[in-house]
Design a protein around this motif. Structure first.
Motif, short mmCIF file in Angstrom:
data_model
loop_
_atom_site.label_atom_id
_atom_site.label_comp_id
_atom_site.label_asym_id
_atom_site.label_seq_id
_atom_site.Cartn_x
_atom_site.Cartn_y
_atom_site.Cartn_z
N ARG A 29 5.48 -2.09 -11.56
CA ARG A 29 4.93 -0.83 -10.28
C ARG A 29 4.86 -0.47 -10.43
NH1 ARG A 29 5.99 -5.85 -7.32
NH2 ARG A 29 7.98 -5.31 -7.14
N ASP A 34 -1.76 2.62 -7.82
CA ASP A 34 -2.04 1.73 -7.04
C ASP A 34 -4.06 1.38 -7.38
OD1 ASP A 34 -0.36 2.23 -5.67
OD2 ASP A 34 -0.77 3.73 -4.06
N ASP A 35 -4.63 1.80 -7.70
CA ASP A 35 -6.01 1.14 -7.97
C ASP A 35 -6.28 0.73 -9.38
OD1 ASP A 35 -5.66 3.06 -9.15
OD2 ASP A 35 -7.98 4.18 -8.86
N PHE A 36 -5.10 0.03 -9.58
CA PHE A 36 -4.84 -0.14 -11.25
C PHE A 36 -5.73 -1.46 -11.62
CE2 PHE A 36 -3.45 -4.14 -14.18
CZ PHE A 36 -3.39 -3.71 -15.43
N VAL A 37 -6.55 -2.13 -12.53
CA VAL A 37 -7.94 -3.28 -12.63
C VAL A 37 -7.59 -4.02 -14.05
CG1 VAL A 37 -9.75 -3.95 -12.66
CG2 VAL A 37 -9.51 -2.87 -11.07
N PHE A 44 -10.24 -11.02 -12.77
CA PHE A 44 -9.37 -10.17 -13.24
C PHE A 44 -8.05 -10.29 -12.00
CE2 PHE A 44 -14.08 -9.72 -12.52
CZ PHE A 44 -14.11 -8.63 -12.91
N ALA A 45 -7.06 -9.20 -12.04
CA ALA A 45 -5.80 -8.60 -11.56
C ALA A 45 -5.80 -7.90 -10.82
CB ALA A 45 -4.75 -9.33 -12.62
N ASN A 46 -5.02 -7.11 -9.79
CA ASN A 46 -4.85 -6.15 -9.01
C ASN A 46 -3.16 -5.49 -10.12
OD1 ASN A 46 -3.01 -7.27 -7.55
ND2 ASN A 46 -4.91 -7.12 -6.40
N ARG A 47 -2.37 -4.64 -9.64
CA ARG A 47 -1.31 -4.22 -9.70
C ARG A 47 0.15 -5.12 -9.08
NH1 ARG A 47 1.54 0.35 -6.19
NH2 ARG A 47 3.43 1.06 -7.98
N ASP A 49 -1.05 -8.60 -8.90
CA ASP A 49 -0.88 -9.58 -9.57
C ASP A 49 -0.26 -9.51 -11.32
OD1 ASP A 49 -2.42 -11.21 -7.82
OD2 ASP A 49 -4.64 -9.72 -9.33
N HIS A 50 -0.23 -7.99 -11.62
CA HIS A 50 0.49 -8.10 -13.27
C HIS A 50 1.62 -8.07 -12.76
CE1 HIS A 50 1.45 -5.46 -16.60
NE2 HIS A 50 -0.01 -5.70 -17.24
N THR A 113 -4.11 3.25 -15.22
CA THR A 113 -5.69 2.18 -14.28
C THR A 113 -6.31 1.41 -14.41
OG1 THR A 113 -6.86 3.83 -14.57
CG2 THR A 113 -5.56 4.63 -13.24
#
Length: 122
Positions: A29, A34-37, A44-47, A49-50, A113
């Motif tokens: 993290r 914060d706006d990671f894609v 698709f995954a966000n922060r 999810d990763h 990002t």
């Protein structure tokens, strides 16, 4: 051309892989904005999810980054493209992906990002 060079960004990217290999969601993290894609074969995954990939422990046993290329996007953004050979824990097979990661400098710090992972054709 960006003055930091390809190895600087390979080292940053390696920190993401190291977090996955050690199962350290907090370290993961810390590297993602914060706006990671993420764009993956599964969607698709966000922060969150990763970082969640390591909720049950390491998701990678070992990895190697090769054939790295750097694309300058702006003074504060670069796209790192590379080949990743990696093994999952308890698996003997080596998987290969081609990855593009966008690193953006915000408030003096580099953040991952965006990442797109493309599995290599077999």
């Amino acid at each position: 051309m960006h003055d930091l060079g390809t190895q600087f960004f390979v080292d940053l990217e390696s920190q993401v892989w190291d977090a996955l290999a050690s199962g350290d969601a907090d370290a993961d993290r810390e590297l993602l904005s914060d706006d990671f894609v993420g764009v993956y074969p599964t969607g698709f995954a966000n922060r969150g999810d990763h970082a969640g990939e390591v909720a049950d422990g390491p998701s990678v046993a070992k990895y190697a980054i090769t054939d790295a290329r750097l694309i300058d996007v702006s003074a504060d953004a670069v796209m790192l493209c590379y080949r990743a050979d990696y093994q999952r824990p308890a698996h003997s097979a080596v998987d290969v992906m081609f990855i593009s990661s966008l690193w953006v400098r915000r408030q003096g710090r580099w953040w991952n990002t965006f990442s797109q992972d493309t599995p290599a054709a077999s």
